[in-house]
Scaffold this motif. Structure first.
Motif, PDB file in Angstrom:
ATOM      1  N   TYR A   1     -63.832  19.633  97.006  1.00 56.65           N
ATOM      2  CA  TYR A   1     -63.264  18.709  97.861  1.00 56.65           C
ATOM      3  C   TYR A   1     -63.193  17.354  97.256  1.00 56.65           C
ATOM      4  CZ  TYR A   1     -64.885  21.728 101.839  1.00 56.65           C
ATOM      5  OH  TYR A   1     -65.008  22.850 102.644  1.00 56.65           O
ATOM      6  N   PHE A   2     -62.210  16.506  97.845  1.00 56.29           N
ATOM      7  CA  PHE A   2     -61.835  15.126  97.352  1.00 56.29           C
ATOM      8  C   PHE A   2     -61.704  14.129  98.421  1.00 56.29           C
ATOM      9  CE2 PHE A   2     -60.109  17.997  94.161  1.00 56.29           C
ATOM     10  CZ  PHE A   2     -60.352  17.544  93.030  1.00 56.29           C
ATOM     11  N   GLN A   3     -62.131  13.072  98.205  1.00 51.42           N
ATOM     12  CA  GLN A   3     -61.712  11.893  99.325  1.00 51.42           C
ATOM     13  C   GLN A   3     -61.453  10.692  98.448  1.00 51.42           C
ATOM     14  OE1 GLN A   3     -65.108  10.816 101.809  1.00 51.42           O
ATOM     15  NE2 GLN A   3     -64.287   9.333 102.919  1.00 51.42           N
ATOM     16  N   LEU A   4     -60.407   9.949  98.747  1.00 47.48           N
ATOM     17  CA  LEU A   4     -60.248   8.584  98.260  1.00 47.48           C
ATOM     18  C   LEU A   4     -60.228   7.647  99.300  1.00 47.48           C
ATOM     19  CD1 LEU A   4     -58.760   7.190  95.653  1.00 47.48           C
ATOM     20  CD2 LEU A   4     -56.613   7.754  96.678  1.00 47.48           C
TER      21      LEU A   4
ATOM     22  N   PRO B   1     -63.802   5.536  89.664  1.00 44.76           N
ATOM     23  CA  PRO B   1     -63.269   4.279  90.044  1.00 44.76           C
ATOM     24  C   PRO B   1     -61.845   4.380  89.636  1.00 44.76           C
ATOM     25  CG  PRO B   1     -65.251   3.793  88.652  1.00 44.76           C
ATOM     26  CD  PRO B   1     -65.039   5.208  88.600  1.00 44.76           C
ATOM     27  N   ILE B   2     -60.894   3.743  90.364  1.00 46.22           N
ATOM     28  CA  ILE B   2     -59.411   3.755  90.188  1.00 46.22           C
ATOM     29  C   ILE B   2     -58.684   2.632  90.616  1.00 46.22           C
ATOM     30  CG2 ILE B   2     -57.397   4.688  90.659  1.00 46.22           C
ATOM     31  CD1 ILE B   2     -58.752   7.505  91.507  1.00 46.22           C
ATOM     32  N   CYS B   3     -58.041   2.011  89.782  1.00 51.90           N
ATOM     33  CA  CYS B   3     -57.132   0.784  90.057  1.00 51.90           C
ATOM     34  C   CYS B   3     -55.623   1.222  89.910  1.00 51.90           C
ATOM     35  CB  CYS B   3     -57.336  -0.449  89.313  1.00 51.90           C
ATOM     36  SG  CYS B   3     -56.647  -1.877  89.674  1.00 51.90           S
ATOM     37  N   ALA B   4     -54.898   1.062  90.966  1.00 49.17           N
ATOM     38  CA  ALA B   4     -53.448   1.348  91.062  1.00 49.17           C
ATOM     39  C   ALA B   4     -52.596   0.682  90.227  1.00 49.17           C
ATOM     40  CB  ALA B   4     -52.808   1.507  92.239  1.00 49.17           C
TER      41      ALA B   4
ATOM     42  N   ILE C   1     -53.676  18.922 100.665  1.00 53.98           N
ATOM     43  CA  ILE C   1     -53.878  17.381 100.690  1.00 53.98           C
ATOM     44  C   ILE C   1     -53.307  16.588 101.784  1.00 53.98           C
ATOM     45  CG2 ILE C   1     -53.436  15.217  99.395  1.00 53.98           C
ATOM     46  CD1 ILE C   1     -52.692  17.298  96.999  1.00 53.98           C
ATOM     47  N   ASP C   2     -54.132  16.101 102.406  1.00 55.40           N
ATOM     48  CA  ASP C   2     -54.001  14.899 103.603  1.00 55.40           C
ATOM     49  C   ASP C   2     -53.614  13.718 103.029  1.00 55.40           C
ATOM     50  OD1 ASP C   2     -53.777  17.210 105.576  1.00 55.40           O
ATOM     51  OD2 ASP C   2     -55.891  16.925 105.690  1.00 55.40           O
ATOM     52  N   TYR C   3     -52.619  13.379 102.988  1.00 57.89           N
ATOM     53  CA  TYR C   3     -51.981  11.817 102.391  1.00 57.89           C
ATOM     54  C   TYR C   3     -52.343  10.943 103.774  1.00 57.89           C
ATOM     55  CZ  TYR C   3     -50.209  13.821  98.273  1.00 57.89           C
ATOM     56  OH  TYR C   3     -49.985  14.354  97.279  1.00 57.89           O
ATOM     57  N   LEU C   4     -53.234  10.179 103.901  1.00 60.13           N
ATOM     58  CA  LEU C   4     -53.752   9.447 105.329  1.00 60.13           C
ATOM     59  C   LEU C   4     -53.347   8.048 105.131  1.00 60.13           C
ATOM     60  CD1 LEU C   4     -57.288  10.886 105.353  1.00 60.13           C
ATOM     61  CD2 LEU C   4     -55.156  11.756 106.587  1.00 60.13           C
ATOM     62  N   ALA C   5     -52.892   7.300 103.969  1.00 57.69           N
ATOM     63  CA  ALA C   5     -52.473   6.086 104.052  1.00 57.69           C
ATOM     64  C   ALA C   5     -52.169   5.813 102.746  1.00 57.69           C
ATOM     65  CB  ALA C   5     -53.782   4.978 104.623  1.00 57.69           C
ATOM     66  N   SER C   6     -51.297   4.647 102.512  1.00 57.86           N
ATOM     67  CA  SER C   6     -50.941   4.357 101.268  1.00 57.86           C
ATOM     68  C   SER C   6     -51.791   3.544 100.509  1.00 57.86           C
ATOM     69  CB  SER C   6     -49.707   3.688 101.359  1.00 57.86           C
ATOM     70  OG  SER C   6     -48.500   4.258 102.156  1.00 57.86           O
ATOM     71  N   ALA C   7     -51.616   3.369  98.972  1.00 58.06           N
ATOM     72  CA  ALA C   7     -52.179   2.730  98.170  1.00 58.06           C
ATOM     73  C   ALA C   7     -51.271   1.783  97.534  1.00 58.06           C
ATOM     74  CB  ALA C   7     -53.096   3.390  97.208  1.00 58.06           C
ATOM     75  N   TYR C   8     -51.487   0.434  97.110  1.00 57.32           N
ATOM     76  CA  TYR C   8     -50.624  -0.491  96.633  1.00 57.32           C
ATOM     77  C   TYR C   8     -51.188  -0.786  95.245  1.00 57.32           C
ATOM     78  CZ  TYR C   8     -48.993  -0.024 101.148  1.00 57.32           C
ATOM     79  OH  TYR C   8     -48.439   0.496 102.359  1.00 57.32           O
ATOM     80  N   GLU C   9     -50.333  -1.506  94.484  1.00 55.74           N
ATOM     81  CA  GLU C   9     -50.483  -1.825  93.013  1.00 55.74           C
ATOM     82  C   GLU C   9     -51.519  -2.798  93.195  1.00 55.74           C
ATOM     83  OE1 GLU C   9     -48.296  -4.358  89.283  1.00 55.74           O
ATOM     84  OE2 GLU C   9     -47.149  -3.747  90.881  1.00 55.74           O
ATOM     85  N   GLY C  10     -52.576  -2.815  92.101  1.00 52.95           N
ATOM     86  CA  GLY C  10     -53.709  -3.641  92.019  1.00 52.95           C
ATOM     87  C   GLY C  10     -54.904  -3.319  93.026  1.00 52.95           C
ATOM     88  N   GLU C  11     -54.897  -2.418  93.726  1.00 52.80           N
ATOM     89  CA  GLU C  11     -55.813  -1.928  94.703  1.00 52.80           C
ATOM     90  C   GLU C  11     -56.852  -1.226  94.127  1.00 52.80           C
ATOM     91  OE1 GLU C  11     -54.467  -1.705  99.428  1.00 52.80           O
ATOM     92  OE2 GLU C  11     -54.162  -0.063  98.270  1.00 52.80           O
ATOM     93  N   GLN C  12     -58.322  -1.617  94.259  1.00 55.09           N
ATOM     94  CA  GLN C  12     -59.439  -0.945  93.583  1.00 55.09           C
ATOM     95  C   GLN C  12     -59.557   0.220  94.694  1.00 55.09           C
ATOM     96  OE1 GLN C  12     -60.777  -1.571  90.712  1.00 55.09           O
ATOM     97  NE2 GLN C  12     -59.256  -3.172  90.410  1.00 55.09           N
TER      98      GLN C  12
ATOM     99  N   GLU D   1     -47.630   3.189  88.364  1.00 55.84           N
ATOM    100  CA  GLU D   1     -47.889   4.283  89.661  1.00 55.84           C
ATOM    101  C   GLU D   1     -46.964   4.242  90.705  1.00 55.84           C
ATOM    102  OE1 GLU D   1     -52.336   5.480  87.773  1.00 55.84           O
ATOM    103  OE2 GLU D   1     -52.106   3.737  89.266  1.00 55.84           O
ATOM    104  N   ILE D   2     -46.352   3.003  90.775  1.00 52.81           N
ATOM    105  CA  ILE D   2     -45.843   2.514  92.015  1.00 52.81           C
ATOM    106  C   ILE D   2     -44.349   3.194  92.063  1.00 52.81           C
ATOM    107  CG2 ILE D   2     -44.946   0.525  93.441  1.00 52.81           C
ATOM    108  CD1 ILE D   2     -48.079   1.128  93.138  1.00 52.81           C
ATOM    109  N   ASP D   3     -44.011   3.618  93.223  1.00 53.81           N
ATOM    110  CA  ASP D   3     -42.609   4.400  93.419  1.00 53.81           C
ATOM    111  C   ASP D   3     -41.716   3.326  93.965  1.00 53.81           C
ATOM    112  OD1 ASP D   3     -43.103   4.640  96.212  1.00 53.81           O
ATOM    113  OD2 ASP D   3     -43.375   6.643  95.997  1.00 53.81           O
ATOM    114  N   GLU D   4     -40.518   4.080  94.606  1.00 54.63           N
ATOM    115  CA  GLU D   4     -39.553   3.180  94.998  1.00 54.63           C
ATOM    116  C   GLU D   4     -39.923   2.665  96.689  1.00 54.63           C
ATOM    117  OE1 GLU D   4     -39.155   6.021  93.781  1.00 54.63           O
ATOM    118  OE2 GLU D   4     -37.700   5.753  91.938  1.00 54.63           O
ATOM    119  N   PHE D   5     -40.909   3.160  97.081  1.00 47.04           N
ATOM    120  CA  PHE D   5     -41.329   2.673  98.481  1.00 47.04           C
ATOM    121  C   PHE D   5     -42.329   1.792  98.371  1.00 47.04           C
ATOM    122  CE2 PHE D   5     -40.057   7.163  99.106  1.00 47.04           C
ATOM    123  CZ  PHE D   5     -38.884   6.925 100.274  1.00 47.04           C
ATOM    124  N   ASP D   6     -42.690   1.328  97.141  1.00 48.47           N
ATOM    125  CA  ASP D   6     -43.609   0.226  96.722  1.00 48.47           C
ATOM    126  C   ASP D   6     -45.055   0.380  97.186  1.00 48.47           C
ATOM    127  OD1 ASP D   6     -41.551  -1.674  95.745  1.00 48.47           O
ATOM    128  OD2 ASP D   6     -41.339  -2.421  97.664  1.00 48.47           O
TER     129      ASP D   6
END
Length: 151
Positions: free
Chosen positions: A97-100, A12-15, A67-78, A19-24
């Motif tokens: 293999y990994f899947q987020l 389990p991960i919570c952003a 790595i295939d980055y498919l969509a963004s994650a944002y602060e507070g997302e589980q 961990e947030i960059d200039e692109f929010d």
């Protein structure tokens, strides 16, 4: 939540704000850190933590990430990072293999494959996997019919 492959190890991960960059959104390098943490936790569950690595003078070092980055994650997302030992030649190399996925909507944010090589910790040179690695990682390996040819 549906996963790409059966029986994943899930972290389990919570952003966090850090961990947030200039692109929010979560910085891409953070995803790699999450992959590393997930792989270590899975290894520990398999009885192959760093203490065991030291005792055996062996470790699995990263050779390559895809790595295939498919969509963004944002602060507070589980989220949940899943991993599988996909393949091992039971000598030197192993693929994981990994899947987020985001918990709220089940969207896959990342898919990745990491290739590891077994090294002797004392020299840093490639060395054959000890029996404990073959047994531990081999027991967690995806069945051959579940392995794709590409990630």
């Amino acid at each position: 939540m549906r996963w790409d492959y059966p029986n994943p190890f899930i972290l389990p991960i919570c952003a966090s704000a850090a961990e947030i960059d200039e692109f929010d959104h979560v910085n891409n390098a953070v995803y790699v850190q999450w992959m590393e943490e997930c792989a270590w936790q899975h290894s520990i569950e398999l009885g192959l933590g760093f203490a065991e690595y030291q005792a055996l003078d062996r470790g699995m070092a990263i050779l390559r990430h895809e790595i295939d980055y498919l969509a963004s994650a944002y602060e507070g997302e589980q989220m949940e990072m899943a991993t599988w030992v996909a393949y091992s030649d039971q000598r030197l190399k192993m693929d994981r293999y990994f899947q987020l996925r985001r918990v709220a909507d089940g969207q896959t944010l990342l898919r990745a494959k990491t290739t590891f090589v077994c090294i002797e910790l004392s020299s840093g040179r490639p060395k054959r996997m000890p029996p404990a690695f073959v047994q531990g990682y081999g027991a967690a390996m995806l069945p051959e019919h579940a392995r794709p040819t590409t990630v």
